[in-house]
Design an enzyme around this catalytic site. Structure first.
Site, PDB file in Angstrom:
ATOM      1  N   GLU A   1       2.989   4.894   6.022  1.00 11.05           N
ATOM      2  CA  GLU A   1       2.070   4.152   4.834  1.00 11.05           C
ATOM      3  C   GLU A   1       3.036   3.743   3.884  1.00 11.05           C
ATOM      4  OE1 GLU A   1      -1.237   6.471   3.672  1.00 11.05           O
ATOM      5  OE2 GLU A   1      -1.800   6.792   5.633  1.00 11.05           O
TER       6      GLU A   1
ATOM      7  N   GLU B   1      -3.907  15.344   1.392  1.00  9.39           N
ATOM      8  CA  GLU B   1      -3.237  14.565   0.417  1.00  9.39           C
ATOM      9  C   GLU B   1      -2.643  15.388  -0.501  1.00  9.39           C
ATOM     10  OE1 GLU B   1      -3.123  11.542   0.292  1.00  9.39           O
ATOM     11  OE2 GLU B   1      -4.428  10.816   1.761  1.00  9.39           O
TER      12      GLU B   1
ATOM     13  N   PHE C   1      -6.174  -3.598   5.850  1.00 11.19           N
ATOM     14  CA  PHE C   1      -6.264  -2.626   5.398  1.00 11.19           C
ATOM     15  C   PHE C   1      -7.483  -2.061   5.007  1.00 11.19           C
ATOM     16  CE2 PHE C   1      -5.087   0.766   2.314  1.00 11.19           C
ATOM     17  CZ  PHE C   1      -4.410   1.785   3.132  1.00 11.19           C
TER      18      PHE C   1
ATOM     19  N   ARG D   1       1.572   0.269  -7.757  1.00 19.01           N
ATOM     20  CA  ARG D   1       0.152  -0.188  -7.424  1.00 19.01           C
ATOM     21  C   ARG D   1       0.300  -1.638  -7.831  1.00 19.01           C
ATOM     22  NH1 ARG D   1      -1.960   3.015  -4.174  1.00 19.01           N
ATOM     23  NH2 ARG D   1      -2.704   5.295  -5.147  1.00 19.01           N
TER      24      ARG D   1
ATOM     25  N   ARG E   1     -22.451 -12.688  -2.646  1.00 18.73           N
ATOM     26  CA  ARG E   1     -21.195 -11.972  -3.249  1.00 18.73           C
ATOM     27  C   ARG E   1     -20.304 -11.696  -2.125  1.00 18.73           C
ATOM     28  NH1 ARG E   1     -23.268 -13.341  -7.088  1.00 18.73           N
ATOM     29  NH2 ARG E   1     -24.273 -11.940  -9.093  1.00 18.73           N
ATOM     30  N   GLU E   2     -18.990 -11.391  -2.683  1.00 16.76           N
ATOM     31  CA  GLU E   2     -17.875 -10.964  -1.588  1.00 16.76           C
ATOM     32  C   GLU E   2     -17.787  -9.471  -2.052  1.00 16.76           C
ATOM     33  OE1 GLU E   2     -17.286 -14.098  -3.694  1.00 16.76           O
ATOM     34  OE2 GLU E   2     -17.712 -15.065  -1.951  1.00 16.76           O
TER      35      GLU E   2
END
Length: 212
Positions: A158, A108, A22, A73, A45-46
């Site tokens: 979604e 949205e 995603f 969330r 770094r990631e």
């Protein structure tokens, strides 16, 4: 004060995609200029790459109320924690390919709250946690009719389950202090609204009646 450095003062040494889903997770190695002169050693770094997003402060000046949305969330889930992972948020969403921020704001608002936006104005944009996330967030404010805001919304594709809530502006702002609203985008949006609601009311209500 403007920084002395720019994009050209970072050298990307290596960049690998660790995961593609995603969102995209990258592992990046880079060097950068130092404040005291010279160049750093290689830094690893990631980086979670998310692209761009839009936040809408949906304000009804007649009711002095703000339209917000509530949804779960997973990032707010804390095993054995006392808080709830269902968060009160501003209407928001990600830019898809070919979309402008304004188009995302209107899309949205329909998808998450079932409302149409009037007098949509761009405010500012910010980085979201740039230490490990690449995401630019654009804030808008819009005049809305809060009477339209009701029910459960979201896209089944979604797996969204979104409940609309209309909050008195003062109560919404107080919810920041109480901790009932504790996500950064909602806090930023409500703080901006608290500072500017009188100007919005004058612009969207009183100035129009004066012109008649």
């Amino acid at each position: 004060m403007k920084t002395q450095f720019s994009q050209q003062d970072i050298e990307i040494v290596k960049q690998d995609i660790v995961y593609q889903g995603f969102f995209t997770l990258q592992k990046i190695q880079f060097r950068h200029k130092l404040f005291n002169g010279g160049t750093s050693d290689i830094v690893t770094r990631e980086l979670l790459t998310k692209g761009q997003a839009v936040v809408v402060i949906a304000y009804d000046p007649q009711l002095d109320a703000v339209v917000m949305v509530e949804q779960v969330r997973i990032g707010a889930y804390v095993p054995n924690g006392s808080g709830s992972p269902w968060l009160l948020e501003m209407i928001a969403g990600m830019l898809e390919q070919g979309e402008s921020p304004e188009q995302v704001a209107r899309r949205e608002a329909k998808e998450e709250a079932g409302i149409a936006l009037q007098c949509l104005d761009y405010l500012f944009s910010v980085w979201d946690s740039p230490g490990g996330v690449s995401e630019r967030i654009h804030f808008f404010v819009a005049k809305v009719d809060a009477h339209q805001a009701k029910g459960i919304h979201g896209l089944a594709t979604e797996q969204e389950d979104i409940r609309v809530q209309v909050l008195d502006r003062t109560l919404a702002y107080q919810a920041i202090a109480s901790g009932d609203i504790d996500n950064s985008l909602a806090v930023i949006g409500l703080q901006w609204l608290q500072l500017n609601y009188a100007d919005l009311q004058h612009k969207w209500l009183y100035s129009h009646s004066t012109l008649k």
